[in-house]
Design a protein around this motif. Sequence first.
Motif, PDB file in Angstrom:
ATOM      1  N   LYS A 132      21.133 -29.297 -10.536  1.00 60.24           N
ATOM      2  CA  LYS A 132      21.527 -29.109 -11.959  1.00 60.24           C
ATOM      3  C   LYS A 132      20.163 -29.079 -12.931  1.00 60.24           C
ATOM      4  CE  LYS A 132      25.935 -32.228 -11.230  1.00 60.24           C
ATOM      5  NZ  LYS A 132      26.523 -33.269 -11.719  1.00 60.24           N
ATOM      6  N   LYS A 133      19.374 -29.348 -12.456  1.00 63.15           N
ATOM      7  CA  LYS A 133      18.199 -29.775 -13.485  1.00 63.15           C
ATOM      8  C   LYS A 133      17.499 -28.415 -13.161  1.00 63.15           C
ATOM      9  CE  LYS A 133      13.934 -31.582 -12.113  1.00 63.15           C
ATOM     10  NZ  LYS A 133      12.756 -32.727 -11.977  1.00 63.15           N
ATOM     11  N   LEU A 134      16.947 -27.991 -12.057  1.00 60.55           N
ATOM     12  CA  LEU A 134      16.556 -26.081 -12.080  1.00 60.55           C
ATOM     13  C   LEU A 134      17.542 -25.409 -12.481  1.00 60.55           C
ATOM     14  CD1 LEU A 134      16.124 -26.205  -8.025  1.00 60.55           C
ATOM     15  CD2 LEU A 134      14.215 -26.811 -10.111  1.00 60.55           C
ATOM     16  N   ARG A 135      18.891 -25.579 -12.619  1.00 56.98           N
ATOM     17  CA  ARG A 135      19.453 -24.610 -13.361  1.00 56.98           C
ATOM     18  C   ARG A 135      19.396 -25.110 -14.573  1.00 56.98           C
ATOM     19  NH1 ARG A 135      24.707 -22.424 -13.433  1.00 56.98           N
ATOM     20  NH2 ARG A 135      25.997 -23.015 -16.101  1.00 56.98           N
ATOM     21  N   TYR A 136      19.237 -25.551 -15.281  1.00 58.28           N
ATOM     22  CA  TYR A 136      18.705 -25.875 -16.501  1.00 58.28           C
ATOM     23  C   TYR A 136      17.449 -25.455 -16.782  1.00 58.28           C
ATOM     24  CZ  TYR A 136      18.326 -28.421 -21.594  1.00 58.28           C
ATOM     25  OH  TYR A 136      18.251 -27.810 -23.452  1.00 58.28           O
ATOM     26  N   ILE A 137      17.111 -25.629 -16.158  1.00 60.04           N
ATOM     27  CA  ILE A 137      15.308 -25.185 -16.610  1.00 60.04           C
ATOM     28  C   ILE A 137      15.258 -23.605 -16.206  1.00 60.04           C
ATOM     29  CG2 ILE A 137      13.323 -24.675 -15.139  1.00 60.04           C
ATOM     30  CD1 ILE A 137      12.833 -27.910 -14.655  1.00 60.04           C
ATOM     31  N   VAL A 138      16.199 -22.820 -15.525  1.00 67.43           N
ATOM     32  CA  VAL A 138      15.812 -21.282 -15.435  1.00 67.43           C
ATOM     33  C   VAL A 138      16.788 -20.690 -16.416  1.00 67.43           C
ATOM     34  CG1 VAL A 138      17.359 -19.793 -14.074  1.00 67.43           C
ATOM     35  CG2 VAL A 138      15.767 -21.025 -13.204  1.00 67.43           C
ATOM     36  N   GLY A 139      17.805 -21.755 -17.040  1.00 71.75           N
ATOM     37  CA  GLY A 139      18.490 -21.251 -17.768  1.00 71.75           C
ATOM     38  C   GLY A 139      17.626 -20.719 -19.719  1.00 71.75           C
ATOM     39  N   ARG A 140      17.197 -22.117 -19.717  1.00 73.54           N
ATOM     40  CA  ARG A 140      15.909 -22.638 -20.632  1.00 73.54           C
ATOM     41  C   ARG A 140      14.954 -21.816 -21.229  1.00 73.54           C
ATOM     42  NH1 ARG A 140      16.236 -27.630 -24.501  1.00 73.54           N
ATOM     43  NH2 ARG A 140      14.663 -26.201 -26.239  1.00 73.54           N
ATOM     44  N   TRP A 141      14.310 -21.592 -19.012  1.00 73.47           N
ATOM     45  CA  TRP A 141      12.873 -20.759 -19.819  1.00 73.47           C
ATOM     46  C   TRP A 141      12.565 -19.706 -18.561  1.00 73.47           C
ATOM     47  CZ3 TRP A 141      13.234 -26.642 -19.843  1.00 73.47           C
ATOM     48  CH2 TRP A 141      12.928 -27.230 -20.483  1.00 73.47           C
ATOM     49  N   GLY A 142      13.465 -19.497 -17.948  1.00 73.32           N
ATOM     50  CA  GLY A 142      13.593 -18.280 -16.778  1.00 73.32           C
ATOM     51  C   GLY A 142      13.552 -17.203 -17.902  1.00 73.32           C
ATOM     52  N   TYR A 143      14.037 -17.037 -19.084  1.00 74.93           N
ATOM     53  CA  TYR A 143      13.870 -15.277 -19.581  1.00 74.93           C
ATOM     54  C   TYR A 143      11.833 -15.317 -20.028  1.00 74.93           C
ATOM     55  CZ  TYR A 143      11.868 -17.837 -23.856  1.00 74.93           C
ATOM     56  OH  TYR A 143      11.056 -18.063 -24.769  1.00 74.93           O
ATOM     57  N   SER A 144      11.451 -16.233 -19.300  1.00 75.11           N
ATOM     58  CA  SER A 144       9.732 -15.748 -20.503  1.00 75.11           C
ATOM     59  C   SER A 144       8.856 -15.445 -19.798  1.00 75.11           C
ATOM     60  CB  SER A 144       9.674 -17.252 -21.188  1.00 75.11           C
ATOM     61  OG  SER A 144       8.521 -17.095 -21.516  1.00 75.11           O
ATOM     62  N   THR A 145       8.517 -14.256 -19.559  1.00 76.01           N
ATOM     63  CA  THR A 145       7.464 -13.752 -18.562  1.00 76.01           C
ATOM     64  C   THR A 145       5.927 -14.204 -19.203  1.00 76.01           C
ATOM     65  OG1 THR A 145       6.423 -12.402 -20.975  1.00 76.01           O
ATOM     66  CG2 THR A 145       8.145 -11.626 -19.282  1.00 76.01           C
ATOM     67  N   ARG A 146       6.516 -15.602 -20.378  1.00 78.92           N
ATOM     68  CA  ARG A 146       4.818 -16.061 -19.770  1.00 78.92           C
ATOM     69  C   ARG A 146       4.781 -17.651 -18.868  1.00 78.92           C
ATOM     70  NH1 ARG A 146       1.022 -13.467 -22.665  1.00 78.92           N
ATOM     71  NH2 ARG A 146       2.279 -11.834 -23.489  1.00 78.92           N
ATOM     72  N   ILE A 147       6.413 -17.658 -17.833  1.00 78.77           N
ATOM     73  CA  ILE A 147       5.796 -18.402 -16.878  1.00 78.77           C
ATOM     74  C   ILE A 147       5.561 -17.676 -15.802  1.00 78.77           C
ATOM     75  CG2 ILE A 147       7.591 -20.058 -15.912  1.00 78.77           C
ATOM     76  CD1 ILE A 147       7.495 -20.795 -18.516  1.00 78.77           C
ATOM     77  N   ALA A 148       4.242 -18.193 -15.861  1.00 80.58           N
ATOM     78  CA  ALA A 148       3.704 -17.170 -14.207  1.00 80.58           C
ATOM     79  C   ALA A 148       4.297 -17.595 -13.092  1.00 80.58           C
ATOM     80  CB  ALA A 148       2.479 -16.971 -14.325  1.00 80.58           C
ATOM     81  N   GLY A 149       4.479 -18.457 -12.759  1.00 83.03           N
ATOM     82  CA  GLY A 149       4.854 -19.292 -11.542  1.00 83.03           C
ATOM     83  C   GLY A 149       5.631 -20.803 -11.883  1.00 83.03           C
ATOM     84  N   PHE A 150       6.343 -20.845 -10.751  1.00 79.06           N
ATOM     85  CA  PHE A 150       7.229 -22.636 -11.209  1.00 79.06           C
ATOM     86  C   PHE A 150       6.865 -23.344  -9.786  1.00 79.06           C
ATOM     87  CE2 PHE A 150      10.632 -20.404 -13.313  1.00 79.06           C
ATOM     88  CZ  PHE A 150      10.914 -20.977 -14.424  1.00 79.06           C
ATOM     89  N   GLU A 151       5.653 -24.178 -10.243  1.00 81.63           N
ATOM     90  CA  GLU A 151       5.111 -25.052  -8.987  1.00 81.63           C
ATOM     91  C   GLU A 151       6.322 -26.291  -8.253  1.00 81.63           C
ATOM     92  OE1 GLU A 151       1.304 -26.784  -8.519  1.00 81.63           O
ATOM     93  OE2 GLU A 151       1.733 -28.235  -7.942  1.00 81.63           O
ATOM     94  N   LEU A 152       7.263 -26.744  -7.534  1.00 83.91           N
ATOM     95  CA  LEU A 152       8.019 -27.531  -7.514  1.00 83.91           C
ATOM     96  C   LEU A 152       7.296 -29.290  -7.932  1.00 83.91           C
ATOM     97  CD1 LEU A 152      10.507 -25.700  -4.714  1.00 83.91           C
ATOM     98  CD2 LEU A 152      11.266 -26.200  -7.171  1.00 83.91           C
ATOM     99  N   TRP A 153       6.577 -29.071  -6.687  1.00 84.32           N
ATOM    100  CA  TRP A 153       5.281 -30.541  -6.374  1.00 84.32           C
ATOM    101  C   TRP A 153       3.933 -30.351  -6.562  1.00 84.32           C
ATOM    102  CZ3 TRP A 153       7.744 -35.227  -6.315  1.00 84.32           C
ATOM    103  CH2 TRP A 153       8.960 -35.063  -6.427  1.00 84.32           C
ATOM    104  N   SER A 154       3.387 -31.429  -7.361  1.00 87.20           N
ATOM    105  CA  SER A 154       2.054 -31.240  -7.045  1.00 87.20           C
ATOM    106  C   SER A 154       1.959 -32.061  -6.381  1.00 87.20           C
ATOM    107  CB  SER A 154       1.175 -31.711  -8.505  1.00 87.20           C
ATOM    108  OG  SER A 154       0.159 -31.523  -8.623  1.00 87.20           O
TER     109      SER A 154
END
Length: 782
Positions: free
Chosen positions: A487-509
């Motif tokens: 559900k959290k991933l769904r919110y993240i993609v919905g809100r910021w997935g559109y942006s070309t400025r997100i070069a990549g998603f890191e699941l865990w540091s």
Amino acid sequence: MALLGIAAAVAWAFALGASEEKPLASWSFEHGTDAWRAHRSPVAWSKLKAHDGGWSLKLGARFPGPASVWRLVNVDVDLIERVVYHVYVPADAPGNIKTLLFLKDKDGLWFQHFCEESLRPGVWNTVSVEVGPLSPYLRPSGHHRLWSSVAARRMNQIGVKFFCEEEFRGALYLDQVVAYRRQAGHPPLRVLNLHENALRVGRYEKFEVTFDLNRSVTNPFDPEQVRIDAVFTDPGGKPIVVPAFYYQNFVRRLKNDREELVPVGAGAWKVRFAPVALGRHSYRLKIQHHPDRPGHGEPEALTTGPRAFECVASESRGFVRVSKKDPLYFEFSNGQWFYPIGHNIHSPSDDTTRAVNIQKAIGADILPNHGTFTYDALFAKMAAAGENFAEVWMCSWWLGIEWLADWKHYHGLTHYNLQHAWKLDHTVALAEKHDMYLHLVIDNHGKCSTWTDPEWEDNPYNQLNGGFLAGPEEFFRNPIAKRIYRKKLRYIVGRWGYSTRIAGFELWSEVDLVGDSWSFHASDVRAAPKVQWHDEMTKYLDQLDPWHHPLTTHFSTSYGRIKPTLVTLGGIDYIVCDAYRGSSKPITTYVVATAAAGNEYGKPIMVTEYGGSPFGSKIPNLRSDLHAGLWATYMTHTAGTPLLWWHQFIDADKLYWNFKALAAYHAGEDRRGKGYARGVVAFPANQGDLAALALQNANSAYLWVYSTTAALAMPKPGSAPVYKGVSVRLKGLQPGPYRVEVWDTYKGGCVATLKVAAKTTYLTIPLPEFRTDCALKVKPAK
């Protein structure tokens, strides 16, 4: 409505509707104060006056100062339609005493209704205030957010306050405070106030839809309660599904030397979409709403009619992708090479002991906690120095959206922090403004660790905090935890997935540090659930994210921590790790070894944390790590520069020139798919502590010549070694004439252009005088 009057008149009006209303909560004070408390006023249980029954709450008043009582509520305020309370004012009291009802959340967000009519002395006054989610009477105090079902859901205090301009000392009596439940029944589900940001949108740019629902949604973040998807159809007829998300606007300010966000207006639903195909697009909204508990009964459903917009050409390069020309690098949708140059700005301020000690060593303070205002300044400086890349963290203390409700602005599982979400919006906008790209870290290891930088004690999944997991390793096994995380991933993609400025998603540091011990990573058997979790979540993200942002997870310390079973998953698109070093080996050793280890997997690899040891280092070592790390890495098949962890040090020590020099050297280059390999470099004569790194093919090369002593610890100004009469010899170039550019790695300019010829497979290059190190470009002479 707000209703106030003498007992007889109001009680009659109240009685007319009483049979239709059901109390959700009531406080009659028949058995005590019912946990009501006073603020700066004495409060007591009293039988001197009573509206109904034999007891009431006695409140001491000392006007003109205000008097108030309040209590915590354990009911869902979103279910309340109105609150009624009764007040007795003594006959000898002034005739201009006024009252207000207030509701407040755990973070102090306050809504109130001020009754303009004065309370009448000598009688019981009945006050009725409409508090339903559409109530126009509850007004914000100290902020600008409008009352709504979501705001109501977060209220946990109710109170009554009294005012009078005249002096008076005496007692007021409060009785029969009743919260009445909202009545069932509502009109058909509808979308309201829909509008788009534009009807002509540039390719890869943001198309945004904003709208409301004619429903009170208790938790707009839970797709099991309300699920809204926008179904787009591109010019070729391809359907593209994007989750909608709930949004609250804020304005920011600095208050008491810290950033503060003030909510503005009502919350709303939004859809964000970036078209990738030119031409006419259409979209519909598909809505499912469970008015009762999720999973109980049939949901309401609505699909809106189609609406259209046009996608036109733009200057955007598109999204970052793993290169099709060379899988060890990145490129944009338009095919242009993307080589990240930047450093790690995980959060605006770092007040850890190790960071403070580094700042003290250079006579500087840590950056003030100015939040996005700090990012404003940092992004501007980074962009001016040619940086195009930054790592930022969705950690609990900065941009995280889900954490323990005891923390300010957090509300537990599946109730997201809209202040932090707004700050991430601002950060994405900054990246757009300064032509930069973000490496977005969704979770850091401490959230699920009990042994390294542990934060598990504050994790909402922890059963000690009301969650359902006995330990952090269960997070990666438990199917309910996985469902909530999606559900959290769904919110993240919905809100910021559109942006070309997100070069990549890191699941865990530093994923190797999660769990209860090192064995959760070292043992393949123990680590299997963690690997399986990554397989499931990367597949889910790939299915959810229409733009297929590159995905990764991160390893601590050095390349030696990389877990093959994890990075060989199909959903892990690139590899990231640390390159922290001891005091005896220079950073050059680590970056070369990191590149070699990562290249074995045929995926891009980057160092996203480095700089001395994880606990800091001496200042000369950090300065040399930054400088040598950038230049040594460029001479390897690493997908981008390493990201120094100590960003406050870079800023205070004014070290941005390092990036500016490398960015100038890199400008106009593209080495993808050209057969470059590690070069063989020699010095015809003994050159003391000089060494060289090269990346070359048969007819061109990139070369860095450097002092090994300076690569370990940067010399003091004025004591840097100066080299004269040095020559280097490259092996493996085709015979013929070459043009050699010699670059100053400090000022970032070409200081000499040489014409040399390779008569055999060796090319000998005489270097001009240089200080500490220099870089070369070798290309065929035209």
